[in-house]
Design an enzyme around this catalytic site. Structure first.
Site, PDB file in Angstrom:
ATOM      1  N   ARG A  13       0.286   3.988 -21.622  1.00 22.16           N
ATOM      2  CA  ARG A  13       0.846   4.244 -20.367  1.00 22.16           C
ATOM      3  C   ARG A  13       1.741   3.144 -19.783  1.00 22.16           C
ATOM      4  O   ARG A  13       2.189   2.380 -20.178  1.00 22.16           O
ATOM      5  CB  ARG A  13      -0.216   4.080 -19.211  1.00 22.16           C
ATOM      6  CG  ARG A  13      -1.076   3.058 -19.171  1.00 22.16           C
ATOM      7  CD  ARG A  13      -2.241   3.453 -18.022  1.00 22.16           C
ATOM      8  NE  ARG A  13      -3.031   2.120 -18.004  1.00 22.16           N
ATOM      9  CZ  ARG A  13      -4.284   1.881 -18.925  1.00 22.16           C
ATOM     10  NH1 ARG A  13      -4.434   2.838 -19.648  1.00 22.16           N
ATOM     11  NH2 ARG A  13      -4.876   0.610 -18.652  1.00 22.16           N
ATOM     12  N   ASP A  14       2.356   3.422 -18.380  1.00 20.30           N
ATOM     13  CA  ASP A  14       3.257   2.615 -17.648  1.00 20.30           C
ATOM     14  C   ASP A  14       4.781   2.441 -18.211  1.00 20.30           C
ATOM     15  O   ASP A  14       5.315   1.447 -18.375  1.00 20.30           O
ATOM     16  CB  ASP A  14       2.746   1.208 -17.362  1.00 20.30           C
ATOM     17  CG  ASP A  14       1.164   1.416 -16.789  1.00 20.30           C
ATOM     18  OD1 ASP A  14       0.972   2.491 -16.213  1.00 20.30           O
ATOM     19  OD2 ASP A  14       0.382   0.590 -17.028  1.00 20.30           O
ATOM     20  N   ASN A  66      -1.991   0.614  -5.418  1.00 20.50           N
ATOM     21  CA  ASN A  66      -1.790  -0.435  -6.070  1.00 20.50           C
ATOM     22  C   ASN A  66      -0.457  -0.462  -6.812  1.00 20.50           C
ATOM     23  O   ASN A  66       0.517  -0.596  -6.029  1.00 20.50           O
ATOM     24  CB  ASN A  66      -3.220  -0.257  -7.339  1.00 20.50           C
ATOM     25  CG  ASN A  66      -3.053   1.146  -7.881  1.00 20.50           C
ATOM     26  OD1 ASN A  66      -3.514   1.842  -7.416  1.00 20.50           O
ATOM     27  ND2 ASN A  66      -3.001   0.728  -9.440  1.00 20.50           N
ATOM     28  N   ASP A  67      -0.204  -0.573  -8.010  1.00 20.47           N
ATOM     29  CA  ASP A  67       1.051  -0.928  -8.722  1.00 20.47           C
ATOM     30  C   ASP A  67       2.441  -0.455  -7.838  1.00 20.47           C
ATOM     31  O   ASP A  67       2.455   0.746  -7.610  1.00 20.47           O
ATOM     32  CB  ASP A  67       1.272  -0.475  -9.965  1.00 20.47           C
ATOM     33  CG  ASP A  67       0.100  -0.625 -10.585  1.00 20.47           C
ATOM     34  OD1 ASP A  67      -0.967  -1.238 -10.412  1.00 20.47           O
ATOM     35  OD2 ASP A  67       0.077  -0.026 -11.874  1.00 20.47           O
ATOM     36  N   GLN A  85       1.266   3.527  -6.560  1.00 12.93           N
ATOM     37  CA  GLN A  85       0.272   4.106  -6.868  1.00 12.93           C
ATOM     38  C   GLN A  85      -0.763   4.096  -5.687  1.00 12.93           C
ATOM     39  O   GLN A  85      -0.889   3.258  -4.951  1.00 12.93           O
ATOM     40  CB  GLN A  85      -0.733   3.416  -7.777  1.00 12.93           C
ATOM     41  CG  GLN A  85      -0.062   3.224  -9.355  1.00 12.93           C
ATOM     42  CD  GLN A  85      -0.257   4.572  -9.834  1.00 12.93           C
ATOM     43  OE1 GLN A  85      -1.275   4.854 -10.501  1.00 12.93           O
ATOM     44  NE2 GLN A  85       1.010   5.368  -9.952  1.00 12.93           N
ATOM     45  N   GLU A 104      -0.924  -4.039 -19.561  1.00 10.48           N
ATOM     46  CA  GLU A 104      -0.501  -2.844 -18.751  1.00 10.48           C
ATOM     47  C   GLU A 104       0.912  -3.265 -18.100  1.00 10.48           C
ATOM     48  O   GLU A 104       1.318  -4.459 -18.227  1.00 10.48           O
ATOM     49  CB  GLU A 104      -1.405  -2.699 -17.530  1.00 10.48           C
ATOM     50  CG  GLU A 104      -2.899  -2.307 -17.768  1.00 10.48           C
ATOM     51  CD  GLU A 104      -3.681  -2.153 -16.443  1.00 10.48           C
ATOM     52  OE1 GLU A 104      -4.208  -1.042 -16.602  1.00 10.48           O
ATOM     53  OE2 GLU A 104      -3.736  -2.757 -15.813  1.00 10.48           O
TER      54      GLU A 104
HETATM   55  C1  FRU Z   1      -2.374  -1.113 -13.306  1.00 14.60           C
HETATM   56  C2  FRU Z   1      -2.759   0.377 -13.673  1.00 14.60           C
HETATM   57  C3  FRU Z   1      -1.866   0.961 -14.658  1.00 14.60           C
HETATM   58  C4  FRU Z   1      -1.833   2.352 -14.322  1.00 14.60           C
HETATM   59  C5  FRU Z   1      -2.405   2.360 -12.888  1.00 14.60           C
HETATM   60  C6  FRU Z   1      -3.330   3.459 -12.362  1.00 14.60           C
HETATM   61  O1  FRU Z   1      -2.630  -1.545 -12.347  1.00 14.60           O
HETATM   62  O2  FRU Z   1      -3.868   0.190 -14.375  1.00 14.60           O
HETATM   63  O3  FRU Z   1      -1.849   0.560 -15.971  1.00 14.60           O
HETATM   64  O4  FRU Z   1      -0.703   3.051 -14.570  1.00 14.60           O
HETATM   65  O5  FRU Z   1      -2.977   0.856 -12.530  1.00 14.60           O
HETATM   66  O6  FRU Z   1      -3.288   3.557 -10.814  1.00 14.60           O
END
Ligand code: FRU
Length: 541
Positions: A157-158, A28-29, A47, A210
């Site tokens: 987060r993030d 993901n991200d 991720q 996010e």
């Molecule tokens: C966004 C998210 C972030 C988090 C990550 C976890 O897609 O939910 O907020 O850090 O993915 O994998």
């Protein structure tokens, strides 16, 4: 030939060629985007669940590198938590040239002093940690006094960190996701963080905020009267730093999921000013970075070769990302885009300051002789139908079309549309159908005509999507002109309208190894449309 569902595997052959994908497992991200100026190398972390094709703990930071922002090499896993019930969630990387953190000594080239700032997620809390690299970003050492920032919260987060020149401080934007806040912290050493301000409840709130971010971007070089009535976005006569003619604005990005206008995930942004303490948007208008279904968790690079603002998003949507049937890998990133600010002609009277997106594609990596340039033929006054086939497609293609609409040649009761059918080389009943409908002013994409079981069965996958496209030129009272540039890479299509004033990114799922090879253009009716430019070519790797 028609599609036989039995042949669907969703294996290696459908893997995009110039969009980053994980070797196997779940992505993901994008995280920690930075440029190593000593090696002239771009780094992208992401991720990553290496062992499953869906999101699952432990989440680690996968790693990719690229010399040209077009072809990405896999660089393994950069960092991983030791406890399998936890995750190294999204975060960013900065280059600590001046060793403000004290993590480095003279043996590390200042241009390679990478420090990661990220969220450590445990069942109890989300806390912010730092880690530094002594080998140019391939491995990271966790700071012994982690965490550096915590808030007694599981929804914090993030962190995305930038360097703010005027205040000579590091600035972190971080989401208090369920409170719909972006908190802005400052630090002089990446370890001690002070809360400066919060941006609260702006734009679409959805279920949660996010992946926030802040980027400084040059303003377009035009002279505008301050307070000019035809500017939807007010243009302040002075900025916080006191300059009468500001050269830069600040853009705040906030990802929202779920709750996007199209459903699921999307990225919104706000243009404003940042004075080192607070961010002040120029307007309450929510702007959308990409109108497609698959563009989320945008992050910008800390730096780049020419100081331009580059960014990458995850090219999927949380609504259905985990159900997609590619195997043994799942998800890809978007192309890297260069963001600039420009005045977008929203209607004949007003212009809105907004971001433009340009794909960073290095054409030197392709054999362009394999491409086909198309010239128009067999057009009649009413109807045109033309078909072009590339030779032995790999599924990586580009098309460009400029068209004009003559409003005096139709009335709203009539259908006047142009369509493109992008068909597979093995199964011609697999195709993308896209085009423009004059009386709706909309460019549509239908990605539902494919054989993958996922497309047929996933009730959360919107197969049809559209963008309201404004003209790039008002030629006369009656005639308006539009442009689209499409880049197709196996299972993803990115559409850039009017030189990137609007963008739509969408995944689609053909049968494995069935690549788009043919483009059919149908115009109904030629009296309304004129095709000013059209090309369709293969980008052979
Ligand atoms: C966004 C998210 C972030 C988090 C990550 C976890 O897609 O939910 O907020 O850090 O993915 O994998």
């Amino acid at each position: 030939t028609s599609v036989d569902n039995e042949t669907y595997g969703g294996f290696e052959e459908s893997r995009p060629l110039i969009h980053a994908t994980p070797p196997k497992g779940w992505m993901n991200d994008p995280n920690g985007l930075w440029y190593d100026a000593s090696e002239e190398l771009y780094h992208m972390y992401y991720q990553y669940s290496p062992n499953e094709t869906y999101w699952s703990l432990p989440i680690v930071w996968g790693h990719k590198t690229s010399k040209n922002l077009t072809v990405w090499d896999d660089a393994g896993i950069a960092m991983a938590p030791t406890d399998n019930t936890t995750g190294f969630y999204s975060g960013s990387v900065v280059v600590d040239y001046n060793n403000t953190s004290g993590f480095f000594n003279s043996t590390t080239d200042p241009r390679q002093r990478a420090v990661a700032i990220f969220t450590y997620n445990t069942p109890e809390a989300e806390v912010q940690c730092v880690a530094y690299s002594l080998d140019g970003g391939y491995t990271f050492i966790q700071y012994e006094s982690n965490p550096v920032l915590s808030n007694n919260s599981t929804q914090f987060r993030d962190p995305k960190v930038i360097w703010h020149e005027e205040s000579q401080k590091w600035i972190m934007t971080i989401a208090k996701t369920q409170e719909y806040k972006v908190s802005i912290y400052s630090s002089s050493d990446l370890k001690d963080w002070t809360l400066e301000s919060e941006v609260e409840k702006v734009g679409v709130l959805g279920y949660q905020y996010e992946c926030p971010g802040l980027a400084r971007i040059s303003l377009p070089n035009v002279t505008l009267a301050s307070g000019s009535s035809n500017m939807t976005v007010p243009y302040p006569s002075t900025y916080s730093n006191g300059t009468a003619t500001p050269t830069d604005a600040w853009v705040m990005f906030i990802s929202v999921n779920p709750g996007a206008p199209n459903g699921g995930s999307f990225v919104q942004y706000f243009i404003g000013d940042f004075n080192g303490t607070t961010f002040t948007p120029f307007t309450e208008q929510t702007q959308t970075l990409d109108d497609g279904e698959d563009y989320y968790a945008l992050q910008t690079f800390f730096n780049s070769a020419d100081n331009s603002t580059l960014g990458v998003a995850w090219a999927s949507n949380w609504k259905y990302a985990q159900s997609v049937d590619t195997y043994p890998w799942k998800s890809s990133m978007s192309l890297v885009r260069k963001f600039t600010l420009d005045y977008f002609q929203a209607n004949p009277e007003s212009k809105i300051l907004s971001l433009k997106s340009e794909p960073c594609v290095d054409y030197d990596v392709f054999d362009l002789n394999a491409g086909t340039l198309y010239t128009l033929n067999n057009a009649t006054d009413d109807f045109m139908h033309a078909k072009i086939t590339t030779n032995s497609s790999q599924g990586l293609l580009e098309f460009n079309m400029t068209w004009s609409v003559n409003a005096s040649a139709y009335d709203n009761s009539e259908a006047a549309d142009l369509s493109l059918y992008l068909r597979g080389n093995q199964f011609d009943d697999e195709y993308l159908w896209l085009g423009y409908i004059a009386n709706a002013g909309a460019f549509y994409l239908d990605r539902g005509n494919t054989g993958s079981p996922f497309t047929a069965t996933c009730p959360l996958f919107n197969t049809r999507t559209a963008v309201n496209v404004q003209p790039c030129e008002y030629v006369s009272d009656e005639i308006t002109t539009y442009k689209v540039r499409g880049i197709v890479d196996r299972n993803i299509i990115e559409l850039y309208f009017n030189d990137g004033a609007q963008v739509s990114t969408n995944t689609f799922f053909f049968m494995d190894g069935d690549y788009i090879e043919t483009c059919e253009l149908k115009v109904n009716k030629m009296g309304v449309f004129s095709i000013d430019e059209f090309s369709f070519r293969q980008l052979a790797l």
